[in-house]
Motif scaffolding. Structure first.
Motif, PDB file in Angstrom:
ATOM      1  N   MET A  22       0.802  -1.225   0.000  1.00  0.00           N
ATOM      2  CA  MET A  22       0.000   0.000   0.000  1.00  0.00           C
ATOM      3  C   MET A  22       0.837   1.277   0.000  1.00  0.00           C
ATOM      4  SD  MET A  22      -3.250  -0.995   2.402  1.00  0.00           S
ATOM      5  CE  MET A  22      -4.190   0.452   1.936  1.00  0.00           C
ATOM      6  N   ALA A  23       2.128   1.147   0.229  1.00  0.00           N
ATOM      7  CA  ALA A  23       2.991   2.333   0.304  1.00  0.00           C
ATOM      8  C   ALA A  23       2.868   3.174  -0.970  1.00  0.00           C
ATOM      9  CB  ALA A  23       4.444   1.917   0.515  1.00  0.00           C
ATOM     10  N   GLY A  24       2.450   4.404  -0.785  1.00  0.00           N
ATOM     11  CA  GLY A  24       2.297   5.307  -1.914  1.00  0.00           C
ATOM     12  C   GLY A  24       1.051   5.060  -2.747  1.00  0.00           C
ATOM     13  N   ASN A  25       0.280   4.055  -2.383  1.00  0.00           N
ATOM     14  CA  ASN A  25      -0.907   3.694  -3.172  1.00  0.00           C
ATOM     15  C   ASN A  25      -2.222   3.831  -2.418  1.00  0.00           C
ATOM     16  OD1 ASN A  25       0.589   2.856  -5.487  1.00  0.00           O
ATOM     17  ND2 ASN A  25       1.089   0.957  -4.408  1.00  0.00           N
ATOM     18  N   ARG A  26      -2.179   4.208  -1.167  1.00  0.00           N
ATOM     19  CA  ARG A  26      -3.405   4.243  -0.354  1.00  0.00           C
ATOM     20  C   ARG A  26      -4.510   5.071  -1.006  1.00  0.00           C
ATOM     21  NH1 ARG A  26      -0.245   2.646   3.695  1.00  0.00           N
ATOM     22  NH2 ARG A  26      -1.245   1.622   5.472  1.00  0.00           N
ATOM     23  N   VAL A  27      -4.181   6.256  -1.431  1.00  0.00           N
ATOM     24  CA  VAL A  27      -5.192   7.137  -2.032  1.00  0.00           C
ATOM     25  C   VAL A  27      -5.761   6.492  -3.295  1.00  0.00           C
ATOM     26  CG1 VAL A  27      -5.555   9.363  -3.162  1.00  0.00           C
ATOM     27  CG2 VAL A  27      -4.262   9.243  -1.021  1.00  0.00           C
ATOM     28  N   SER A  28      -4.897   5.942  -4.122  1.00  0.00           N
ATOM     29  CA  SER A  28      -5.364   5.293  -5.358  1.00  0.00           C
ATOM     30  C   SER A  28      -6.236   4.083  -5.057  1.00  0.00           C
ATOM     31  CB  SER A  28      -4.180   4.843  -6.211  1.00  0.00           C
ATOM     32  OG  SER A  28      -3.412   5.946  -6.598  1.00  0.00           O
ATOM     33  N   ILE A  29      -5.848   3.278  -4.070  1.00  0.00           N
ATOM     34  CA  ILE A  29      -6.613   2.075  -3.719  1.00  0.00           C
ATOM     35  C   ILE A  29      -7.996   2.460  -3.211  1.00  0.00           C
ATOM     36  CG2 ILE A  29      -6.754   0.147  -2.097  1.00  0.00           C
ATOM     37  CD1 ILE A  29      -3.630  -0.003  -2.342  1.00  0.00           C
ATOM     38  N   TYR A  30      -8.040   3.381  -2.246  1.00  0.00           N
ATOM     39  CA  TYR A  30      -9.342   3.773  -1.691  1.00  0.00           C
ATOM     40  C   TYR A  30     -10.203   4.508  -2.715  1.00  0.00           C
ATOM     41  CZ  TYR A  30      -7.857   2.279   2.948  1.00  0.00           C
ATOM     42  OH  TYR A  30      -7.452   1.535   4.024  1.00  0.00           O
ATOM     43  N   ALA A  31      -9.599   5.331  -3.544  1.00  0.00           N
ATOM     44  CA  ALA A  31     -10.366   6.024  -4.585  1.00  0.00           C
ATOM     45  C   ALA A  31     -10.938   5.032  -5.594  1.00  0.00           C
ATOM     46  CB  ALA A  31      -9.492   7.056  -5.290  1.00  0.00           C
ATOM     47  N   THR A  32     -10.159   4.021  -5.934  1.00  0.00           N
ATOM     48  CA  THR A  32     -10.639   2.999  -6.872  1.00  0.00           C
ATOM     49  C   THR A  32     -11.777   2.195  -6.262  1.00  0.00           C
ATOM     50  OG1 THR A  32      -8.458   2.856  -7.919  1.00  0.00           O
ATOM     51  CG2 THR A  32      -9.951   0.992  -8.235  1.00  0.00           C
ATOM     52  N   ILE A  33     -11.612   1.792  -5.003  1.00  0.00           N
ATOM     53  CA  ILE A  33     -12.683   1.042  -4.334  1.00  0.00           C
ATOM     54  C   ILE A  33     -13.951   1.890  -4.259  1.00  0.00           C
ATOM     55  CG2 ILE A  33     -13.433   0.064  -2.124  1.00  0.00           C
ATOM     56  CD1 ILE A  33     -10.529  -0.877  -1.716  1.00  0.00           C
ATOM     57  N   ALA A  34     -13.815   3.160  -3.887  1.00  0.00           N
ATOM     58  CA  ALA A  34     -14.991   4.039  -3.799  1.00  0.00           C
ATOM     59  C   ALA A  34     -15.665   4.176  -5.159  1.00  0.00           C
ATOM     60  CB  ALA A  34     -14.593   5.410  -3.260  1.00  0.00           C
ATOM     61  N   SER A  35     -14.881   4.333  -6.208  1.00  0.00           N
ATOM     62  CA  SER A  35     -15.445   4.486  -7.551  1.00  0.00           C
ATOM     63  C   SER A  35     -16.148   3.212  -8.020  1.00  0.00           C
ATOM     64  CB  SER A  35     -14.345   4.851  -8.552  1.00  0.00           C
ATOM     65  OG  SER A  35     -13.780   6.082  -8.232  1.00  0.00           O
ATOM     66  N   VAL A  36     -15.462   2.090  -7.877  1.00  0.00           N
ATOM     67  CA  VAL A  36     -16.039   0.810  -8.325  1.00  0.00           C
ATOM     68  C   VAL A  36     -17.285   0.474  -7.521  1.00  0.00           C
ATOM     69  CG1 VAL A  36     -15.625  -1.687  -8.441  1.00  0.00           C
ATOM     70  CG2 VAL A  36     -13.880  -0.098  -9.255  1.00  0.00           C
ATOM     71  N   ALA A  37     -17.201   0.590  -6.202  1.00  0.00           N
ATOM     72  CA  ALA A  37     -18.357   0.274  -5.361  1.00  0.00           C
ATOM     73  C   ALA A  37     -19.513   1.235  -5.640  1.00  0.00           C
ATOM     74  CB  ALA A  37     -17.963   0.312  -3.886  1.00  0.00           C
ATOM     75  N   GLY A  38     -19.212   2.503  -5.871  1.00  0.00           N
ATOM     76  CA  GLY A  38     -20.263   3.473  -6.188  1.00  0.00           C
ATOM     77  C   GLY A  38     -20.958   3.165  -7.504  1.00  0.00           C
ATOM     78  N   VAL A  39     -20.178   2.789  -8.509  1.00  0.00           N
ATOM     79  CA  VAL A  39     -20.769   2.417  -9.805  1.00  0.00           C
ATOM     80  C   VAL A  39     -21.629   1.168  -9.646  1.00  0.00           C
ATOM     81  CG1 VAL A  39     -20.200   1.505 -12.098  1.00  0.00           C
ATOM     82  CG2 VAL A  39     -19.037   3.541 -11.237  1.00  0.00           C
ATOM     83  N   LEU A  40     -21.124   0.181  -8.908  1.00  0.00           N
ATOM     84  CA  LEU A  40     -21.897  -1.050  -8.719  1.00  0.00           C
ATOM     85  C   LEU A  40     -23.131  -0.815  -7.844  1.00  0.00           C
ATOM     86  CD1 LEU A  40     -18.991  -3.614  -8.486  1.00  0.00           C
ATOM     87  CD2 LEU A  40     -20.596  -3.272 -10.372  1.00  0.00           C
ATOM     88  N   LEU A  41     -23.078   0.165  -6.962  1.00  0.00           N
ATOM     89  CA  LEU A  41     -24.272   0.568  -6.218  1.00  0.00           C
ATOM     90  C   LEU A  41     -25.336   1.072  -7.191  1.00  0.00           C
ATOM     91  CD1 LEU A  41     -25.861   1.321  -3.645  1.00  0.00           C
ATOM     92  CD2 LEU A  41     -24.543   3.462  -3.595  1.00  0.00           C
ATOM     93  N   GLY A  42     -24.930   1.916  -8.120  1.00  0.00           N
ATOM     94  CA  GLY A  42     -25.868   2.407  -9.141  1.00  0.00           C
ATOM     95  C   GLY A  42     -26.399   1.279 -10.009  1.00  0.00           C
ATOM     96  N   PHE A  43     -25.530   0.342 -10.376  1.00  0.00           N
ATOM     97  CA  PHE A  43     -25.958  -0.831 -11.151  1.00  0.00           C
ATOM     98  C   PHE A  43     -27.007  -1.623 -10.383  1.00  0.00           C
ATOM     99  CE2 PHE A  43     -25.441  -5.436 -11.398  1.00  0.00           C
ATOM    100  CZ  PHE A  43     -25.843  -5.674 -12.708  1.00  0.00           C
ATOM    101  N   SER A  44     -26.773  -1.830  -9.099  1.00  0.00           N
ATOM    102  CA  SER A  44     -27.700  -2.622  -8.282  1.00  0.00           C
ATOM    103  C   SER A  44     -29.062  -1.950  -8.169  1.00  0.00           C
ATOM    104  CB  SER A  44     -27.115  -2.842  -6.880  1.00  0.00           C
ATOM    105  OG  SER A  44     -25.908  -3.547  -6.959  1.00  0.00           O
ATOM    106  N   ILE A  45     -29.059  -0.655  -7.975  1.00  0.00           N
ATOM    107  CA  ILE A  45     -30.329   0.075  -7.886  1.00  0.00           C
ATOM    108  C   ILE A  45     -31.067  -0.004  -9.224  1.00  0.00           C
ATOM    109  CG2 ILE A  45     -31.334   2.386  -7.613  1.00  0.00           C
ATOM    110  CD1 ILE A  45     -29.048   2.887  -5.533  1.00  0.00           C
ATOM    111  N   THR A  46     -30.335   0.139 -10.313  1.00  0.00           N
ATOM    112  CA  THR A  46     -30.943   0.030 -11.643  1.00  0.00           C
ATOM    113  C   THR A  46     -31.495  -1.371 -11.882  1.00  0.00           C
ATOM    114  OG1 THR A  46     -29.431   1.704 -12.484  1.00  0.00           O
ATOM    115  CG2 THR A  46     -30.520   0.309 -14.119  1.00  0.00           C
ATOM    116  N   ALA A  47     -30.751  -2.387 -11.470  1.00  0.00           N
ATOM    117  CA  ALA A  47     -31.210  -3.767 -11.649  1.00  0.00           C
ATOM    118  C   ALA A  47     -32.505  -4.018 -10.880  1.00  0.00           C
ATOM    119  CB  ALA A  47     -30.123  -4.740 -11.202  1.00  0.00           C
ATOM    120  N   VAL A  48     -32.622  -3.460  -9.683  1.00  0.00           N
ATOM    121  CA  VAL A  48     -33.867  -3.598  -8.917  1.00  0.00           C
ATOM    122  C   VAL A  48     -35.012  -2.938  -9.671  1.00  0.00           C
ATOM    123  CG1 VAL A  48     -35.060  -2.820  -6.822  1.00  0.00           C
ATOM    124  CG2 VAL A  48     -32.822  -3.906  -6.648  1.00  0.00           C
TER     125      VAL A  48
END
Length: 169
Positions: free
Chosen positions: A42-68
Motif C-alpha cells: 500500500m505504500a504510496g498507493n493508499r489514495v489510489s486504492i481507496y479512490a478505486t474502491i470508492a469508484s467501483v463500489a459506487g458504480v456497482l451501487l448504481g448498477f444494483s439500484i438500476t437492476a432492482v
C-alpha cells in the motif's frame, strides 16, 4: 452446482465465508507478517486504492439500484411467473438489497479510508473494515449477476442456459 446444504442457506453461508476469509486476513496481518506485506503493497498507493474502491463500489451501487428497477418492471411479465411461482422471490430481493447496502457501505468506508488511513499514520481498523465491506459487496455482486442470468434465461428463450431447470428445482 453447490451441495444442497449450501444452496439451502446460500446467503448466510456466503456471508460466513466472507467473515472467515476476512478474519483469516486480519489474523495474518496481526499475528504474521501481513502488516509488513500490506504496508509495502500500500505504500504510496493508499489514495489510489481507496479512490478505486470508492469508484467501483459506487458504480456497482448504481448498477444494483438500476437492476432492482428493471426487476420491478419485468416482475409482472408472464414469463417471470416461473420465478414468482418458484418461491424464490424473497431470496432475489434479499440478494439485491444486501448488495445495495454492501456497495453503499463499501463506498462510504473507502471514502473514510481516504481521510483516515494515511501514509504517515496507517489505520489498521479502516483497512480491515474496507477489506470486509468490499469482500462482502463482491460476494453479493456476483450473486446479482447469477440472478440476472437466471432472469435473462427465463425471459429470452433463445438464450442457451440452465436457469429454468435450476430455478424450478
Amino acid at each position: 452446482m453447490m451441495p444442497e446444504w449450501w444452496e439451502k442457506r446460500f446467503l448466510r453461508n456466503e456471508f460466513l465465508l466472507v467473515v472467515l476469509l476476512v478474519t483469516g486476513f486480519v489474523a495474518w496481518c496481526e499475528a504474521g507478517s501481513g502488516l509488513d506485506h500490506m504496508g509495502t503493497w500500500m505504500a504510496g498507493n493508499r489514495v489510489s486504492i481507496y479512490a478505486t474502491i470508492a469508484s467501483v463500489a459506487g458504480v456497482l451501487l448504481g448498477f444494483s439500484i438500476t437492476a432492482v428497477s428493471i426487476l420491478i418492471t419485468i416482475g409482472d411479465s408472464p414469463k417471470f411467473r416461473l420465478v414468482r411461482d418458484s418461491g424464490h422471490v424473497a431470496e432475489i430481493w434479499d440478494i439485491f438489497f444486501q448488495a445495495i447496502w454492501a456497495f453503499g457501505m463499501a463506498t462510504i468506508l473507502a471514502i473514510v479510508g481516504l481521510f483516515f488511513d494515511r501514509e504517515s499514520d496507517p489505520n489498521r481498523v479502516v483497512l480491515y473494515a474496507n477489506t470486509g465491506a468490499f469482500a462482502f459487496a463482491v460476494a453479493r455482486g456476483l450473486r446479482e449477476v447469477w440472478v440476472l442470468e437466471w432472469a435473462v434465461n427465463i425471459l429470452v428463450p433463445e438464450r442457451k442456459g440452465t436457469a429454468k431447470k435450476e430455478i424450478l428445482s
